[in-house]
Scaffold this active site. Sequence first.
Site, short mmCIF file in Angstrom:
data_model
loop_
_atom_site.label_atom_id
_atom_site.label_comp_id
_atom_site.label_asym_id
_atom_site.label_seq_id
_atom_site.Cartn_x
_atom_site.Cartn_y
_atom_site.Cartn_z
N ASP A 13 4.90 -2.90 -4.05
CA ASP A 13 5.07 -2.08 -5.25
C ASP A 13 6.31 -1.19 -5.21
OD1 ASP A 13 2.53 -3.06 -6.06
OD2 ASP A 13 1.57 -1.51 -4.86
N GLU A 14 7.34 -1.63 -4.50
CA GLU A 14 8.54 -0.80 -4.38
C GLU A 14 9.45 -0.89 -5.60
OE1 GLU A 14 7.76 -3.20 -2.22
OE2 GLU A 14 7.39 -2.32 -0.24
N LYS A 16 10.50 -4.18 -6.62
CA LYS A 16 11.33 -5.37 -6.33
C LYS A 16 11.60 -6.21 -7.58
CE LYS A 16 8.24 -6.77 -3.44
NZ LYS A 16 7.35 -5.60 -3.41
N GLY A 40 2.54 -8.21 -8.28
CA GLY A 40 2.67 -7.79 -9.67
C GLY A 40 4.03 -7.17 -9.85
N HIS A 41 4.89 -7.84 -10.61
CA HIS A 41 6.23 -7.33 -10.82
C HIS A 41 6.40 -6.96 -12.29
CE1 HIS A 41 7.89 -9.65 -7.10
NE2 HIS A 41 7.22 -8.58 -6.78
N GLN A 224 4.95 -8.35 -2.12
CA GLN A 224 4.33 -7.42 -1.15
C GLN A 224 5.42 -6.63 -0.40
OE1 GLN A 224 2.91 -10.92 -1.06
NE2 GLN A 224 1.79 -10.09 -2.75
P1 IMP Z 1 -4.40 -9.69 -0.44
O1 IMP Z 1 -2.95 -10.03 -0.39
O2 IMP Z 1 -4.98 -9.79 -1.83
O3 IMP Z 1 -5.19 -10.45 0.59
O4 IMP Z 1 -4.56 -8.14 -0.04
C1 IMP Z 1 -4.29 -7.66 1.27
C2 IMP Z 1 -3.66 -6.27 1.21
O5 IMP Z 1 -2.36 -6.36 0.64
C3 IMP Z 1 -4.42 -5.26 0.34
O6 IMP Z 1 -4.27 -3.98 0.92
C4 IMP Z 1 -3.69 -5.32 -0.98
O7 IMP Z 1 -3.84 -4.12 -1.72
C5 IMP Z 1 -2.26 -5.51 -0.49
N1 IMP Z 1 -1.40 -6.18 -1.47
C6 IMP Z 1 -1.33 -7.50 -1.73
N2 IMP Z 1 -0.40 -7.76 -2.64
C7 IMP Z 1 0.15 -6.58 -2.98
C8 IMP Z 1 1.21 -6.21 -3.86
O8 IMP Z 1 1.85 -7.02 -4.54
N3 IMP Z 1 1.49 -4.87 -3.90
C9 IMP Z 1 0.83 -3.96 -3.14
N4 IMP Z 1 -0.14 -4.27 -2.31
C10 IMP Z 1 -0.49 -5.57 -2.23
#
Ligand code: IMP
Length: 428
Positions: A13-14, A16, A40-41, A224
């Site tokens: 969520d920086e 990007k 989510g961008h 991520q």
């Molecule tokens: P998963 O990727 O859904 O398995 O989630 C694993 C961890 O990564 C959790 O803490 C999510 O909140 C975090 N996470 C996954 N995708 C994102 C992203 O795009 N932004 C922020 N956190 C994320």
Amino acid sequence: MPATIVIGAQWGDEGKGRVADWLAAEADVVARYAGGDNAGHTVVVGEKIFKLHLIPSGVLHEHVVCVLGNGMVVNPVNLLREMDQIASMGVEITPERFMISSRAHLITPAHVALDSASEKALGNQAIGTTLRGIGPAYMDKTGRKGIRAGQMLNIEEFADALYARIEEANVTLARQGGVNVDPKTVTTDYIEAAERLRPYIKDTTVYLNERLKQGARVLCEGAQGTLLDIDHGDYPFVTSSSPTSGGALTGLGIGPRYIDRVMGVTKCFSTRVGGGPMPTELQGELGNRLRGTGENHWDEFGTTTGRPRRCGWLDAVVLRYAAAVNGFTDLFLTKLDVLSGFDELKIAVAYHIGAKRYEFPPVTLSELEHVEVEYITLPGWHEDITKIKDVGNLPEATCAYVQKIAELCDTPVTAISVGPERDQLIFF
Ligand code: IMP
């Protein structure tokens, strides 16, 4: 370029998406290399707000070819929904400008159900995943029983493989107390999706290497962030892929000789969604102030899940580590405008456990949970900086804050954003 990698330097969520959107203007190809629709961008173009989960931000530039790389896990039904949604907003997607790697793995409803069951079973130790089935899909991949996008090209074989995998997953789901998935319904839905997606499925490894050889400029768009990396993040509070620079190479099938820029993207404060350590987290008024109320699309609430993000002071221990792991050539600092109005600003510069001082995060969770944070304090600024276009017009304190970050990470800051619009950027 030839190839630039854009990577989140924190916990995702920086911002990007907006950085990739800016760099895409100069690129021929934009390729996502890891993760799936957990990302989510948000990209703002005039009145339109695009919330992209799978499709690279480059899609908003007509001349750009977008690629979903082999390192990704793709939910075909959600992908089609996203394609239809952005088509309804006037962005046409054709097989000439959008490709899915035949080596990318597919997420099925069984993976989604397994994700929920596993989180439920963990109780208050839950990871806080996005519940998109990401972890279970990567488990099938590394367990060598996943289904790849290329299998959708042979519908009969695909249907048989899918049916069998769903039945097998139902056994695990029953054991974990999860909700069973109907293999018939899934197969019907996925055959329908396969029919529509077939023209987009290609050997993107060959395509990318050919384009790079011809001198095309490729932007590798990370999802991520570094601290969510399966190897380098706060394990087990991580995602199941490699969002770091190494992941871009394996996730696209390209070699390091093409990479000439590795840009780290960081917010000018910290946020995290989901569980796991966050040493600079702020509770109460300060944290709420950084988070915003949720009224604006840029406030700190998840694009994918809507969850409020945990907020805190900028952590240079994390950034220094991210710069090392990824080999950042430069940094892009986002959301500087949010810091206007603070009398003073803190930055974490080291952690302490007893007498030991850490300039990089310690490895184990129990250490991370017990660190004391060493901060430096810098003067804040009160001016509204959202309309400023040149570095020379920024308040002195803003420049000093930016320079301090560059110094602490030993990486130059080459750009900052001061608002969500495409033109609210300042170059250093
Ligand atoms: P998963 O990727 O859904 O398995 O989630 C694993 C961890 O990564 C959790 O803490 C999510 O909140 C975090 N996470 C996954 N995708 C994102 C992203 O795009 N932004 C922020 N956190 C994320």
